[in-house]
Design a protein around this motif. Structure first.
Motif, short mmCIF file in Angstrom:
data_model
loop_
_atom_site.label_atom_id
_atom_site.label_comp_id
_atom_site.label_asym_id
_atom_site.label_seq_id
_atom_site.Cartn_x
_atom_site.Cartn_y
_atom_site.Cartn_z
N UNK A 71 -2.90 -0.16 -5.04
CA UNK A 71 -4.38 1.18 -5.59
C UNK A 71 -2.99 2.43 -5.38
N UNK A 72 -3.92 2.83 -6.64
CA UNK A 72 -3.26 3.78 -8.33
C UNK A 72 -2.45 5.02 -6.21
N UNK A 73 -2.64 5.26 -4.99
CA UNK A 73 -2.23 6.07 -4.63
C UNK A 73 -1.20 5.31 -3.38
N UNK A 74 -0.44 6.54 -3.05
CA UNK A 74 0.90 5.86 -2.01
C UNK A 74 -0.10 6.07 -0.60
N UNK A 75 0.21 5.25 -0.50
CA UNK A 75 -0.41 5.60 0.99
C UNK A 75 1.25 5.94 1.96
N UNK A 76 0.53 6.71 3.37
CA UNK A 76 2.26 6.59 4.46
C UNK A 76 1.28 5.25 5.36
N UNK A 77 2.44 5.40 5.99
CA UNK A 77 2.42 4.65 6.72
C UNK A 77 0.91 4.43 7.66
N UNK A 78 0.90 5.62 8.40
CA UNK A 78 -0.87 5.54 8.84
C UNK A 78 -1.31 5.53 8.57
N UNK A 83 1.10 -0.97 -0.42
CA UNK A 83 0.26 -0.13 0.24
C UNK A 83 0.72 1.52 0.01
N UNK A 84 1.92 1.22 0.85
CA UNK A 84 2.94 2.52 0.76
C UNK A 84 3.85 2.48 -0.34
N UNK A 85 3.81 1.36 -1.41
CA UNK A 85 4.23 1.26 -2.57
C UNK A 85 3.74 2.05 -3.65
N UNK A 86 2.55 1.91 -3.13
CA UNK A 86 1.41 2.23 -5.19
C UNK A 86 1.36 0.76 -5.68
N UNK A 87 1.63 -0.26 -5.06
CA UNK A 87 1.00 -1.88 -5.70
C UNK A 87 -0.04 -2.44 -5.15
#
Length: 450
Positions: free
Chosen positions: A335-342, A329-333
């Protein structure tokens, strides 16, 4: 199976390089110049087999694509005739069928992609030959144990005084066997991590995931007292969970799963099975392969490949999915939007009971907090030091990787003076600044730096 001439432990290991392109052979020969190996060259499978008929070879590294006899076929012949020889396949293209053939028929020890990284190539050869040496030593000890048992049968009637001393010797031998076997298992885990770094070369640095997933799984296992066998399987599964993606195109392997077209989505759903198929023939990897197979199952039964539901999903697979999704999720693999850890943790919590085991989610979130803050908070005996603060006797608590991702030292390594000096020199040469996590035994003092 043909017999090979015996190789004593004092001989230089013999390494046979096979490639129909002489430029490749010359590059490899230059790379191995100065290494403690006797290097032989062959430009075809037939020539390689003739060399092996005449002398004992410890390791063969063959190109995959060659005329008349391809690399997979050659390694299969070698496996049948000289099973003790380490077999490595070198290829410049991703061909799942060739990889599967090499694994199933040639039972290869490693798979290396062209172009290779010199340091990783040397590390792979060194670890492969170390594994072979350990296995030969284990077999020697097994034979020695059997011989000693036979002698005990003959001596038992008249030499009762020798029984106690012989029993002690047997116990020592058994302890040595256990130690050798544990070293073999540890080497296999380290080997999978090295292989995962090679596989990650397909991805840009911002999309690489395996190293973080390995570390996250290890922190979970440490905090929850997971037994050594399960921890080892989880570590190997984290290292190789995405090996089934190696045959994908560059655009597909870096695209968010949520945006894949229908045909690519079907291929995406097949990667856990593809990964499992590549690993199942390797005996030490069977349990890890099963965890990989089911790590995309969902708690509500909507996952793949078998639509398992709830606790029918292996525990290790449920944990691996949490770790994989948290990092991807943090690498954008995903969803299209990359999330931060929180944001990634909020997302995971919102899907508890649907995608994830609801009881496991909260434990996992607590582990992520420890992982993201500082491993030294988890264990007060672990310190974060610079290279110049290191002292002989300290034990590496985390894998140490160079800035380019190359594995320098694996967790559990006991530091000594020469090794510390090499780390300082390598850090200076690379212009890097390493933060090194070490476990400090009670009898080792931490240097005070001004």
């Amino acid at each position: 199976m043909e017999e090979q001439l015996p190789t004593t432990l004092n001989d230089k290991p013999k390494v046979l390089l096979v490639d129909d392109e002489e430029s490749i052979l010359n590059s490899l020969r230059r790379l191995l110049r100065g290494q403690p190996y006797e290097v032989l060259l062959a430009t075809s499978g037939a020539q390689a087999l003739e060399i092996m008929r005449q002398q004992s070879i410890d390791l063969v590294m063959s190109d995959a694509r060659m005329p008349n006899m391809d690399g997979a076929t050659l390694l299969a012949h070698i496996q049948q005739r000289y099973p003790d020889t380490i077999r490595i396949m070198l290829t410049g293209y991703a061909d799942p069928s060739a990889i599967i053939k090499a694994i199933n028929e040639g039972q290869i020890h490693r798979y290396i992609s062209k172009p290779w990284h010199d340091e990783e190539m040397l590390l792979t050869l060194r670890q492969s030959l170390t594994y072979q040496h350990s296995e030969r030593e284990r077999l020697r000890l097994v034979q020695e144990t059997w011989d000693q048992n036979e002698k005990l049968k003959l001596l038992n009637a008249t030499l009762e005084k020798h029984v106690a001393s012989r029993t002690a010797e047997l116990q020592q031998t058994a302890d040595m066997l256990d130690l050798a076997y544990e070293e073999l298992k540890h080497s296999y885990v380290t080997g999978t991590e090295v292989f995962s770094l090679l596989a990650n070369l397909r991805l840009p640095p911002a999309k690489q995931t395996n190293r973080q997933i390995i570390e996250l799984v290890r922190v979970y296992c440490k905090l929850h007292g997971v037994d050594e066998g399960t921890s080892r399987d989880l570590t190997m599964a984290a290292a190789l969970y995405n090996i089934g993606k190696l045959s994908w195109t560059d655009s597909m392997i870096t695209a968010p799963a949520d945006l894949l077209h229908h045909s690519d989505r079907e291929r995406y759903r097949g990667y856990p099975k593809q990964s499992e198929s590549l690993l199942m023939t390797l005996e030490p990897m069977k349990d890890a392969a099963r965890l990989i197979l089911h790590h995309q199952e969902r708690w509500d039964g909507s996952g793949f490949p078998d639509r398992l539901r709830g606790e029918a999903i292996p525990f290790g697979s449920r944990l691996l999915k949490l770790a994989v999704d948290f990092i991807e999720l943090q690498r954008g693999l995903i969803l299209e939007r990359q999330m931060n850890s929180d944001e990634a943790l909020v997302y995971i919590r919102s899907y508890a009971g649907r995608l994830y085991d609801p009881e496991l989610v909260e434990d996992f979130i607590q582990v992520c907090a420890a992982y993201l803050s500082d491993i030294s908070l988890v264990d007060p005996s672990i310190k974060v030091l610079t290279t110049r603060e290191l002292v002989a006797g300290m034990i590496l608590a985390r894998n140490l990787n160079a800035d380019n991702g190359m594995l320098l030292l694996n967790a559990g390594k006991v530091l000594n003076g020469p090794l510390v000096e090499k780390l300082i020199a390598f850090e200076a040469m690379e212009g890097a600044k390493y933060s090194i996590f070490v476990k400090v035994p009670e009898d080792v003092a931490v240097l005070e730096t001004s």
